[in-house]
Write a protein that holds these residues in place. Sequence first.
Motif, PDB file in Angstrom:
ATOM      1  N   ARG A   1       0.825  -1.208   0.000  1.00 59.85           N
ATOM      2  CA  ARG A   1       0.000   0.000   0.000  1.00 59.85           C
ATOM      3  C   ARG A   1       0.861   1.260   0.000  1.00 59.85           C
ATOM      4  O   ARG A   1       0.520   2.266  -0.616  1.00 59.85           O
ATOM      5  CB  ARG A   1      -0.967  -0.009   1.182  1.00 59.85           C
ATOM      6  CG  ARG A   1      -2.116  -0.970   0.926  1.00 59.85           C
ATOM      7  CD  ARG A   1      -3.043  -1.073   2.088  1.00 59.85           C
ATOM      8  NE  ARG A   1      -3.649   0.190   2.446  1.00 59.85           N
ATOM      9  CZ  ARG A   1      -4.495   0.338   3.459  1.00 59.85           C
ATOM     10  NH1 ARG A   1      -4.800  -0.690   4.204  1.00 59.85           N
ATOM     11  NH2 ARG A   1      -5.017   1.498   3.722  1.00 59.85           N
TER      12      ARG A   1
ATOM     13  N   PHE B   1      -9.579   8.871  -6.672  1.00 56.92           N
ATOM     14  CA  PHE B   1      -9.144   7.782  -5.790  1.00 56.92           C
ATOM     15  C   PHE B   1      -8.792   8.223  -4.379  1.00 56.92           C
ATOM     16  O   PHE B   1      -8.798   7.420  -3.464  1.00 56.92           O
ATOM     17  CB  PHE B   1      -7.933   7.075  -6.403  1.00 56.92           C
ATOM     18  CG  PHE B   1      -7.396   5.977  -5.539  1.00 56.92           C
ATOM     19  CD1 PHE B   1      -8.093   4.795  -5.386  1.00 56.92           C
ATOM     20  CD2 PHE B   1      -6.209   6.147  -4.846  1.00 56.92           C
ATOM     21  CE1 PHE B   1      -7.618   3.791  -4.572  1.00 56.92           C
ATOM     22  CE2 PHE B   1      -5.725   5.150  -4.036  1.00 56.92           C
ATOM     23  CZ  PHE B   1      -6.427   3.964  -3.903  1.00 56.92           C
TER      24      PHE B   1
ATOM     25  N   GLN C   1     -10.266   6.717  -1.341  1.00 56.93           N
ATOM     26  CA  GLN C   1     -10.257   5.259  -1.201  1.00 56.93           C
ATOM     27  C   GLN C   1      -9.038   4.821  -0.406  1.00 56.93           C
ATOM     28  O   GLN C   1      -8.024   5.486  -0.388  1.00 56.93           O
ATOM     29  CB  GLN C   1     -10.199   4.599  -2.577  1.00 56.93           C
ATOM     30  CG  GLN C   1     -11.239   5.095  -3.549  1.00 56.93           C
ATOM     31  CD  GLN C   1     -12.625   4.603  -3.178  1.00 56.93           C
ATOM     32  OE1 GLN C   1     -12.758   3.527  -2.635  1.00 56.93           O
ATOM     33  NE2 GLN C   1     -13.617   5.392  -3.461  1.00 56.93           N
ATOM     34  N   ALA C   2      -9.150   3.675   0.220  1.00 59.96           N
ATOM     35  CA  ALA C   2      -8.063   3.245   1.087  1.00 59.96           C
ATOM     36  C   ALA C   2      -7.077   2.299   0.413  1.00 59.96           C
ATOM     37  O   ALA C   2      -5.941   2.211   0.824  1.00 59.96           O
ATOM     38  CB  ALA C   2      -8.636   2.581   2.324  1.00 59.96           C
ATOM     39  N   ASN C   3      -7.530   1.595  -0.580  1.00 60.13           N
ATOM     40  CA  ASN C   3      -6.700   0.512  -1.085  1.00 60.13           C
ATOM     41  C   ASN C   3      -6.838   0.418  -2.605  1.00 60.13           C
ATOM     42  O   ASN C   3      -7.918   0.125  -3.121  1.00 60.13           O
ATOM     43  CB  ASN C   3      -7.193  -0.793  -0.420  1.00 60.13           C
ATOM     44  CG  ASN C   3      -6.290  -1.959  -0.716  1.00 60.13           C
ATOM     45  OD1 ASN C   3      -5.639  -2.006  -1.762  1.00 60.13           O
ATOM     46  ND2 ASN C   3      -6.248  -2.909   0.191  1.00 60.13           N
ATOM     47  N   PHE C   4      -5.749   0.660  -3.308  1.00 57.76           N
ATOM     48  CA  PHE C   4      -5.812   0.653  -4.774  1.00 57.76           C
ATOM     49  C   PHE C   4      -6.211  -0.720  -5.300  1.00 57.76           C
ATOM     50  O   PHE C   4      -6.984  -0.828  -6.251  1.00 57.76           O
ATOM     51  CB  PHE C   4      -4.462   1.073  -5.370  1.00 57.76           C
ATOM     52  CG  PHE C   4      -4.471   1.095  -6.871  1.00 57.76           C
ATOM     53  CD1 PHE C   4      -4.994   2.179  -7.562  1.00 57.76           C
ATOM     54  CD2 PHE C   4      -3.988   0.021  -7.596  1.00 57.76           C
ATOM     55  CE1 PHE C   4      -5.032   2.183  -8.952  1.00 57.76           C
ATOM     56  CE2 PHE C   4      -4.026   0.018  -8.986  1.00 57.76           C
ATOM     57  CZ  PHE C   4      -4.545   1.106  -9.659  1.00 57.76           C
TER      58      PHE C   4
ATOM     59  N   ARG D   1     -11.967  17.637  -1.279  1.00 58.41           N
ATOM     60  CA  ARG D   1     -11.866  16.251  -0.813  1.00 58.41           C
ATOM     61  C   ARG D   1     -10.480  15.983  -0.248  1.00 58.41           C
ATOM     62  O   ARG D   1     -10.288  15.334   0.738  1.00 58.41           O
ATOM     63  CB  ARG D   1     -12.162  15.313  -1.979  1.00 58.41           C
ATOM     64  CG  ARG D   1     -12.153  13.862  -1.609  1.00 58.41           C
ATOM     65  CD  ARG D   1     -12.479  12.971  -2.785  1.00 58.41           C
ATOM     66  NE  ARG D   1     -11.554  13.099  -3.873  1.00 58.41           N
ATOM     67  CZ  ARG D   1     -11.845  13.646  -5.035  1.00 58.41           C
ATOM     68  NH1 ARG D   1     -13.044  14.117  -5.239  1.00 58.41           N
ATOM     69  NH2 ARG D   1     -10.942  13.732  -5.991  1.00 58.41           N
ATOM     70  N   ARG D   2      -9.478  16.537  -0.916  1.00 56.12           N
ATOM     71  CA  ARG D   2      -8.115  16.287  -0.459  1.00 56.12           C
ATOM     72  C   ARG D   2      -7.820  17.030   0.826  1.00 56.12           C
ATOM     73  O   ARG D   2      -7.088  16.549   1.676  1.00 56.12           O
ATOM     74  CB  ARG D   2      -7.123  16.675  -1.550  1.00 56.12           C
ATOM     75  CG  ARG D   2      -7.155  15.687  -2.672  1.00 56.12           C
ATOM     76  CD  ARG D   2      -6.389  16.153  -3.859  1.00 56.12           C
ATOM     77  NE  ARG D   2      -6.662  15.248  -4.952  1.00 56.12           N
ATOM     78  CZ  ARG D   2      -6.017  14.093  -5.147  1.00 56.12           C
ATOM     79  NH1 ARG D   2      -5.064  13.723  -4.350  1.00 56.12           N
ATOM     80  NH2 ARG D   2      -6.329  13.319  -6.149  1.00 56.12           N
TER      81      ARG D   2
ATOM     82  N   LEU E   1      -5.751   6.318   7.780  1.00 56.07           N
ATOM     83  CA  LEU E   1      -5.478   5.624   6.523  1.00 56.07           C
ATOM     84  C   LEU E   1      -4.131   6.034   5.969  1.00 56.07           C
ATOM     85  O   LEU E   1      -3.901   7.172   5.618  1.00 56.07           O
ATOM     86  CB  LEU E   1      -6.568   5.946   5.492  1.00 56.07           C
ATOM     87  CG  LEU E   1      -7.965   5.468   5.854  1.00 56.07           C
ATOM     88  CD1 LEU E   1      -8.985   6.053   4.893  1.00 56.07           C
ATOM     89  CD2 LEU E   1      -8.032   3.956   5.839  1.00 56.07           C
ATOM     90  N   LEU E   2      -3.301   5.040   5.874  1.00 54.23           N
ATOM     91  CA  LEU E   2      -1.939   5.280   5.431  1.00 54.23           C
ATOM     92  C   LEU E   2      -1.908   5.936   4.053  1.00 54.23           C
ATOM     93  O   LEU E   2      -1.240   6.937   3.828  1.00 54.23           O
ATOM     94  CB  LEU E   2      -1.227   3.920   5.367  1.00 54.23           C
ATOM     95  CG  LEU E   2       0.267   3.931   5.316  1.00 54.23           C
ATOM     96  CD1 LEU E   2       0.816   4.527   6.581  1.00 54.23           C
ATOM     97  CD2 LEU E   2       0.763   2.507   5.147  1.00 54.23           C
ATOM     98  N   LEU E   3      -2.666   5.369   3.154  1.00 55.05           N
ATOM     99  CA  LEU E   3      -2.631   5.849   1.787  1.00 55.05           C
ATOM    100  C   LEU E   3      -3.189   7.248   1.669  1.00 55.05           C
ATOM    101  O   LEU E   3      -2.581   8.129   1.065  1.00 55.05           O
ATOM    102  CB  LEU E   3      -3.433   4.891   0.899  1.00 55.05           C
ATOM    103  CG  LEU E   3      -3.603   5.326  -0.551  1.00 55.05           C
ATOM    104  CD1 LEU E   3      -2.245   5.468  -1.209  1.00 55.05           C
ATOM    105  CD2 LEU E   3      -4.438   4.326  -1.288  1.00 55.05           C
ATOM    106  N   VAL E   4      -4.347   7.450   2.256  1.00 61.84           N
ATOM    107  CA  VAL E   4      -4.969   8.766   2.207  1.00 61.84           C
ATOM    108  C   VAL E   4      -4.033   9.786   2.833  1.00 61.84           C
ATOM    109  O   VAL E   4      -3.848  10.883   2.327  1.00 61.84           O
ATOM    110  CB  VAL E   4      -6.329   8.752   2.949  1.00 61.84           C
ATOM    111  CG1 VAL E   4      -6.903  10.150   3.024  1.00 61.84           C
ATOM    112  CG2 VAL E   4      -7.287   7.835   2.223  1.00 61.84           C
TER     113      VAL E   4
ATOM    114  N   LEU F   1      -1.210  10.778   0.459  1.00 61.98           N
ATOM    115  CA  LEU F   1      -1.648  11.698  -0.586  1.00 61.98           C
ATOM    116  C   LEU F   1      -1.981  13.062   0.001  1.00 61.98           C
ATOM    117  O   LEU F   1      -1.649  14.088  -0.561  1.00 61.98           O
ATOM    118  CB  LEU F   1      -2.875  11.118  -1.307  1.00 61.98           C
ATOM    119  CG  LEU F   1      -2.581   9.851  -2.118  1.00 61.98           C
ATOM    120  CD1 LEU F   1      -3.878   9.198  -2.558  1.00 61.98           C
ATOM    121  CD2 LEU F   1      -1.716  10.149  -3.322  1.00 61.98           C
TER     122      LEU F   1
END
Lengths: 212, 270
Positions: A9, A70, A73-76, B86-87, B97-100, B103
């Motif tokens: 991730r 995207f 969203q949490a997970n690609f 949103r960002r 959330l790691l991914l969020v 970004l």
Amino acid sequence: MNESVESVRAADAIAIERTLAGDRDAFRVLVERHSATIFRLAYRLTGNHHDAEEIVQEAFLRAYQKLEQFASQANFATWVYRIAANYTIDRMRQRKQEDARRQAPSAETSDDVEQDPLRQIPDIAPTPERLTQSVELRTQMENALQSLTPAERTAFVMRHCDGCGIEEIAAALKSNSSAAKNTVFRAVHKLRQTLQPQFAPRATARAMGTES
Amino acid sequence: MKHLSEEQLIAYQDGESSGRDAVAAHINLCAECKAELIRLAEMLAAYRALPVPDPGEDYGRRVWQQIAPRLEEKRSHWWQMLLEPRRLTAARLVAALLLVAFLAGRVSKRVTPSVGEVTTTATADAARVRERVLMLAVGEHLGRSEMVLMEIANAAPESASVKQVNLSSQRRRAEELLDENRLYRQTALQEGDTGIADVLDELERVLLDVAHSSGNVTPAQFKSIRQRIDDDGLLFKVRVLTKEIERRENTEKRGPAESGSAKVERNNQA
């Protein structure tokens, strides 16, 4: 060496960020990492190598086009999986409609097609892949899967092959949890009815619960 | 005795928790329902056993070659994206959330204070998460790169009569690693982590050599690749950086007290 979920991730996050910043080649990392998973899903859904490859390509094209959406969203991996499932349902529906139109030019409209088992003609053309392992069982299973609607087949594969949660299936089907759960149940029921006797329910009345 | 419905059996097989104990109790007492459950499980197992063809190790690469010409260059720039509400909202979710968070981190780092959406704490959190994401990805990447370098260091012709060295497997993996290496090097530079960027830069040159080789390399080519690894002390640097990243991750788990100091230390070491 297996990559941990967290590191995948993290790697995805970096690739997404750079793609969004205008580095098109960064998307390549995502394609290379997740293509095989999407291929397996697409093959399970279509039973056809060529269709599966087309679905993989389309799923990543759509993911690239929608990548700006995207961020929430949490997970690609989950996201592109859902895009692929969604696209496959639309594609299978469209194909069934086209088949139906070819067979009965003045027949009823698309909504009826999916409900009518007579229109769901199974494709039993043998291919080298189908001839491997248990040919008979495989053919029966393929035929049984053809009797499912695109949504049922997708829900069944997601639940019983990839272990997806009901919420995830509902998102792919663009429906709610309760409907998704019913779709999974209907798929299993229809498969058992269609398959050879050892898998079939002992009586049609079972669905209601019976006295012995 | 009233038998279980098919719906109940499917739900049970599916791991449904509601009423599970009662269903299990019934199944244990009723041979017919037990047999029915077994038939259901066998059907699902038969389905799962259906073979799915292996698309091949280079499948992802082939997909990329097919779709790349159809991808339009993205015109968006960071300053356009940071204006998306949103960002900005996502910037608050750093811990969840790691991914969020990653970004969003870009947003919080670059957003002007007058926007007022992102607090100093959120900025610091986001910066930490961004660094952690980079560490995680680079740590994994270095592990896989080290393995390829080790294999090359220990490679030899297959027999006395063969002069060429077969690096086909290493070449394929070097190709895969190259794309990621470039991403991480650029991101490290962007984050001001020149220590990581420098090691990745040296690694990239070796990966390029290997990826662009024919797979079956001549003794001269092999010597040149090994020389580059040895001269740069690359294996050693990769291992040191891996250790440093592990140490950073452990520190982060104990408490995110350290921030820029480790980065400065790493930059000085490189």
